[in-house]
Design a protein around this motif. Structure first.
Motif, PDB file in Angstrom:
ATOM      1  N   GLU A  27       2.899  15.504  15.495  1.00 18.35           N
ATOM      2  CA  GLU A  27       1.074  16.286  16.102  1.00 18.35           C
ATOM      3  C   GLU A  27       2.035  16.067  17.682  1.00 18.35           C
ATOM      4  O   GLU A  27       1.235  15.655  18.394  1.00 18.35           O
ATOM      5  CB  GLU A  27       0.841  15.355  16.257  1.00 18.35           C
ATOM      6  CG  GLU A  27      -0.888  15.796  14.821  1.00 18.35           C
ATOM      7  CD  GLU A  27      -1.489  14.949  14.849  1.00 18.35           C
ATOM      8  OE1 GLU A  27      -1.287  14.153  13.979  1.00 18.35           O
ATOM      9  OE2 GLU A  27      -2.664  15.302  15.331  1.00 18.35           O
ATOM     10  N   GLU A  36       4.299  11.154  19.020  1.00 17.78           N
ATOM     11  CA  GLU A  36       2.930  11.410  19.155  1.00 17.78           C
ATOM     12  C   GLU A  36       2.906  11.419  20.769  1.00 17.78           C
ATOM     13  O   GLU A  36       2.252  12.190  21.281  1.00 17.78           O
ATOM     14  CB  GLU A  36       1.657  11.166  19.082  1.00 17.78           C
ATOM     15  CG  GLU A  36       1.541  11.303  17.361  1.00 17.78           C
ATOM     16  CD  GLU A  36      -0.037  11.416  16.950  1.00 17.78           C
ATOM     17  OE1 GLU A  36      -0.853  11.118  17.344  1.00 17.78           O
ATOM     18  OE2 GLU A  36      -0.410  10.268  15.001  1.00 17.78           O
ATOM     19  N   LYS A  72       8.323   8.996  10.327  1.00 12.27           N
ATOM     20  CA  LYS A  72       9.060   7.673  10.021  1.00 12.27           C
ATOM     21  C   LYS A  72      10.073   6.741   9.203  1.00 12.27           C
ATOM     22  O   LYS A  72      10.938   6.769   9.264  1.00 12.27           O
ATOM     23  CB  LYS A  72       8.078   6.485   9.499  1.00 12.27           C
ATOM     24  CG  LYS A  72       6.816   6.019  11.080  1.00 12.27           C
ATOM     25  CD  LYS A  72       6.022   4.913  11.952  1.00 12.27           C
ATOM     26  CE  LYS A  72       4.775   5.355  12.162  1.00 12.27           C
ATOM     27  NZ  LYS A  72       4.334   4.287  12.085  1.00 12.27           N
ATOM     28  N   MET A 129       0.662  -1.341   0.357  1.00 18.13           N
ATOM     29  CA  MET A 129      -0.254   0.376   0.380  1.00 18.13           C
ATOM     30  C   MET A 129       1.095   1.876   0.389  1.00 18.13           C
ATOM     31  O   MET A 129       2.177   0.856   0.632  1.00 18.13           O
ATOM     32  CB  MET A 129      -0.806   0.210   1.031  1.00 18.13           C
ATOM     33  CG  MET A 129      -2.023   1.200   1.270  1.00 18.13           C
ATOM     34  SD  MET A 129      -3.079   0.582   2.240  1.00 18.13           S
ATOM     35  CE  MET A 129      -2.033   1.009   4.285  1.00 18.13           C
ATOM     36  N   ALA A 181      -4.575  16.599   7.489  1.00 12.52           N
ATOM     37  CA  ALA A 181      -5.262  16.532   8.378  1.00 12.52           C
ATOM     38  C   ALA A 181      -5.220  14.976   8.718  1.00 12.52           C
ATOM     39  O   ALA A 181      -4.058  14.174   8.282  1.00 12.52           O
ATOM     40  CB  ALA A 181      -6.893  16.102   7.273  1.00 12.52           C
ATOM     41  N   ASN A 182      -6.643  14.212   9.036  1.00 13.83           N
ATOM     42  CA  ASN A 182      -6.024  12.938  10.039  1.00 13.83           C
ATOM     43  C   ASN A 182      -5.839  12.035   8.872  1.00 13.83           C
ATOM     44  O   ASN A 182      -6.345  12.285   7.660  1.00 13.83           O
ATOM     45  CB  ASN A 182      -6.931  12.247  10.586  1.00 13.83           C
ATOM     46  CG  ASN A 182      -6.973  12.815  12.251  1.00 13.83           C
ATOM     47  OD1 ASN A 182      -6.302  12.828  12.597  1.00 13.83           O
ATOM     48  ND2 ASN A 182      -8.203  12.833  12.660  1.00 13.83           N
ATOM     49  N   GLY A 183      -5.113  10.928   8.841  1.00 14.01           N
ATOM     50  CA  GLY A 183      -4.526  10.125   7.764  1.00 14.01           C
ATOM     51  C   GLY A 183      -4.246  10.795   6.619  1.00 14.01           C
ATOM     52  O   GLY A 183      -3.485  10.272   4.980  1.00 14.01           O
ATOM     53  N   ALA A 184      -3.151  11.923   6.015  1.00  6.85           N
ATOM     54  CA  ALA A 184      -2.660  12.672   4.934  1.00  6.85           C
ATOM     55  C   ALA A 184      -1.348  11.769   4.664  1.00  6.85           C
ATOM     56  O   ALA A 184      -0.820  11.934   4.098  1.00  6.85           O
ATOM     57  CB  ALA A 184      -2.707  14.239   4.783  1.00  6.85           C
ATOM     58  N   GLY A 185      -0.782  10.898   6.177  1.00  7.45           N
ATOM     59  CA  GLY A 185       0.903  10.598   6.129  1.00  7.45           C
ATOM     60  C   GLY A 185       1.916  11.192   6.026  1.00  7.45           C
ATOM     61  O   GLY A 185       3.228  10.749   6.314  1.00  7.45           O
ATOM     62  N   LYS A 186       0.901  12.303   7.419  1.00 12.77           N
ATOM     63  CA  LYS A 186       2.370  13.176   8.505  1.00 12.77           C
ATOM     64  C   LYS A 186       3.581  11.963   9.373  1.00 12.77           C
ATOM     65  O   LYS A 186       4.647  12.012   8.963  1.00 12.77           O
ATOM     66  CB  LYS A 186       1.349  13.462   9.146  1.00 12.77           C
ATOM     67  CG  LYS A 186       0.681  15.241   8.121  1.00 12.77           C
ATOM     68  CD  LYS A 186       0.324  15.920   9.271  1.00 12.77           C
ATOM     69  CE  LYS A 186      -0.781  15.277  10.987  1.00 12.77           C
ATOM     70  NZ  LYS A 186      -1.795  14.683  10.103  1.00 12.77           N
ATOM     71  N   SER A 187       2.831  10.811   9.600  1.00 10.47           N
ATOM     72  CA  SER A 187       3.468   9.945  10.665  1.00 10.47           C
ATOM     73  C   SER A 187       4.508   8.950   9.785  1.00 10.47           C
ATOM     74  O   SER A 187       5.614   8.438  10.641  1.00 10.47           O
ATOM     75  CB  SER A 187       2.795   9.512  11.906  1.00 10.47           C
ATOM     76  OG  SER A 187       1.633   9.895  12.244  1.00 10.47           O
ATOM     77  N   THR A 188       3.616   8.422   8.634  1.00 10.15           N
ATOM     78  CA  THR A 188       3.967   7.491   7.723  1.00 10.15           C
ATOM     79  C   THR A 188       5.524   8.712   7.333  1.00 10.15           C
ATOM     80  O   THR A 188       7.002   7.886   7.008  1.00 10.15           O
ATOM     81  CB  THR A 188       3.635   7.440   7.012  1.00 10.15           C
ATOM     82  OG1 THR A 188       2.113   6.930   7.403  1.00 10.15           O
ATOM     83  CG2 THR A 188       3.813   6.633   5.791  1.00 10.15           C
ATOM     84  N   GLN A 237      -2.367  19.223  12.738  1.00 12.35           N
ATOM     85  CA  GLN A 237      -3.453  20.116  12.105  1.00 12.35           C
ATOM     86  C   GLN A 237      -3.594  20.558  13.113  1.00 12.35           C
ATOM     87  O   GLN A 237      -4.266  21.333  11.479  1.00 12.35           O
ATOM     88  CB  GLN A 237      -4.453  18.395  11.812  1.00 12.35           C
ATOM     89  CG  GLN A 237      -4.204  18.278  13.175  1.00 12.35           C
ATOM     90  CD  GLN A 237      -5.923  16.014  13.419  1.00 12.35           C
ATOM     91  OE1 GLN A 237      -6.847  16.908  12.411  1.00 12.35           O
ATOM     92  NE2 GLN A 237      -5.081  15.031  13.471  1.00 12.35           N
TER      93      GLN A 237
HETATM   94  P1  ATP Z   1      -3.100  11.135  11.476  1.00 10.87           P
HETATM   95  O1  ATP Z   1      -3.171  12.371  12.202  1.00 10.87           O
HETATM   96  O2  ATP Z   1      -4.374  10.079  12.460  1.00 10.87           O
HETATM   97  O3  ATP Z   1      -1.826  10.284  12.755  1.00 10.87           O
HETATM   98  P2  ATP Z   1      -1.248  11.060   9.664  1.00 10.87           P
HETATM   99  O4  ATP Z   1      -0.748  12.253   8.678  1.00 10.87           O
HETATM  100  O5  ATP Z   1      -0.618  11.092  10.435  1.00 10.87           O
HETATM  101  O6  ATP Z   1      -2.313  11.107  10.535  1.00 10.87           O
HETATM  102  P3  ATP Z   1      -0.505   8.684   8.929  1.00 10.87           P
HETATM  103  O7  ATP Z   1      -0.689   7.874  10.347  1.00 10.87           O
HETATM  104  O8  ATP Z   1       0.419   8.744   8.713  1.00 10.87           O
HETATM  105  O9  ATP Z   1      -1.482   9.756   8.859  1.00 10.87           O
HETATM  106  O10 ATP Z   1      -1.672   7.458   7.883  1.00 10.87           O
HETATM  107  C1  ATP Z   1      -1.372   7.931   6.089  1.00 10.87           C
HETATM  108  C2  ATP Z   1      -1.915   6.082   5.818  1.00 10.87           C
HETATM  109  O11 ATP Z   1      -1.430   5.259   6.502  1.00 10.87           O
HETATM  110  C3  ATP Z   1      -3.231   5.602   6.325  1.00 10.87           C
HETATM  111  O12 ATP Z   1      -4.441   6.050   5.702  1.00 10.87           O
HETATM  112  C4  ATP Z   1      -3.190   4.753   7.625  1.00 10.87           C
HETATM  113  O13 ATP Z   1      -4.243   4.237   7.874  1.00 10.87           O
HETATM  114  C5  ATP Z   1      -1.985   4.215   6.692  1.00 10.87           C
HETATM  115  N1  ATP Z   1      -1.516   3.584   7.628  1.00 10.87           N
HETATM  116  C6  ATP Z   1      -0.463   3.740   9.022  1.00 10.87           C
HETATM  117  N2  ATP Z   1       0.246   3.205   9.331  1.00 10.87           N
HETATM  118  C7  ATP Z   1      -0.093   1.990   9.178  1.00 10.87           C
HETATM  119  C8  ATP Z   1       0.431   0.358   9.313  1.00 10.87           C
HETATM  120  N3  ATP Z   1       1.945   0.299  10.379  1.00 10.87           N
HETATM  121  N4  ATP Z   1      -0.008  -0.429   8.238  1.00 10.87           N
HETATM  122  C9  ATP Z   1      -0.760   0.013   7.466  1.00 10.87           C
HETATM  123  N5  ATP Z   1      -1.562   1.258   7.286  1.00 10.87           N
HETATM  124  C10 ATP Z   1      -0.813   1.897   8.110  1.00 10.87           C
END
Ligand code: ATP
Length: 231
Positions: free
Chosen positions: A158, A83, A45, A14, A35-42, A189
């Motif tokens: 965050e 976080e 990482k 994915m 926003a939530n889920g935008a991919g910031k934490s990814t 966010q």
């Molecule tokens: P948040 O504020 O909710 O933490 P974010 O911007 O940091 O949001 P991420 O946590 O990077 O977003 O998530 C981005 C996408 O990756 C989301 O669709 C989430 O479901 C998916 N995701 C995050 N961690 C994993 C994982 N370990 N395995 C599979 N998908 C993941």
């Protein structure tokens, strides 16, 4: 200072990040809005080496760090707060000591005292469990933990998460005190953090939709409405 070129990554098959670009100058405060889920934490990482890049590159100064281990990146000055960012069942002191393990043993004591010097209110709580502090103080512990290793670039994921508005204001104020001492990238966010931003990026669906100065962000009505609408 920190340069990211066409970064792609994700989990398994994915894909989450699509050609992400970022350039942050030395001692700048950069706010990455999404926003939530935008991919910031990814994104963070991948920058810190907890998740591999599929393609693209990350550089600190002119050093390519894309394939280095997380530990090597710390040694090159990359700091990170997740976080949560603390061990709630350990004392404040032990939280800082664990971070200081990344330093040569002769430097540890001084680094911890320097962190207390910056966050004096933590010093009086040094023997208390970190999990028993107020929300704002727990965030300060997380920031202090990251600062112990004197990072050249500090990535904060965050800092507002789980905080009531009052504590968010406190954390923004305390982060503003770091201005000019280190390069700071804050993924958020919460638009309150724009107060301390020099430059801003917007991440949406794993893609950078905007990158520019805070002034350019403020002049972009569509973006401004989108983010202030989230509040
Ligand atoms: P948040 O504020 O909710 O933490 P974010 O911007 O940091 O949001 P991420 O946590 O990077 O977003 O998530 C981005 C996408 O990756 C989301 O669709 C989430 O479901 C998916 N995701 C995050 N961690 C994993 C994982 N370990 N395995 C599979 N998908 C993941």
């Amino acid at each position: 200072m920190l340069t990211v070129e066409h970064l792609e990554s994700g989990y398994g098959h994915m894909q989450i990040l699509w050609g992400v670009e970022l350039a942050v100058a030395e001692r700048e405060v950069h706010v990455l809005l999404g926003a939530n889920g935008a991919g910031k934490s990814t994104f963070f990482k991948v920058l810190v080496g907890l998740l591999p890049a599929w393609s693209g590159g990350v550089r600190i100064h002119d050093r390519d760090i894309t394939s280095l281990s997380a530990r090597e990146r710390v040694k090159l000055g990359l700091g990170y707060t997740s976080e949560t960012g603390i061990f709630p069942d350990l004392t404040v002191d032990d939280n800082l000591r664990i971070s200081a393990l990344a330093l040569p043993s002769v430097d540890r004591k001084e680094a911890i005292e320097a962190a207390y010097g910056r966050f004096e209110e933590l010093k009086s709580r040094r023997h208390d469990l970190a999990g028993g502090l107020s929300g704002g103080q727990r965030k300060l512990v997380a920031i202090a933990r990251a600062l112990v290793v004197k990072p050249a670039v500090l990535l904060m994921d965050e800092p507002s998460s789980g905080l009531s508005p009052r504590y968010v204001t406190e954390v923004v104020e305390r982060l503003s005190e770091l201005r000019g001492t280190t390069t700071l990238v804050v993924a958020e966010q919460n638009v309150s953090f724009l107060d301390i931003a020099d430059s801003v990026s917007v991440l949406e669906g794993g893609r950078i939709k905007f990158s520019g100065s805070k002034g350019a962000f403020s002049n972009n009505e569509a973006l401004r409405n989108a983010f202030f609408g989230l509040e």
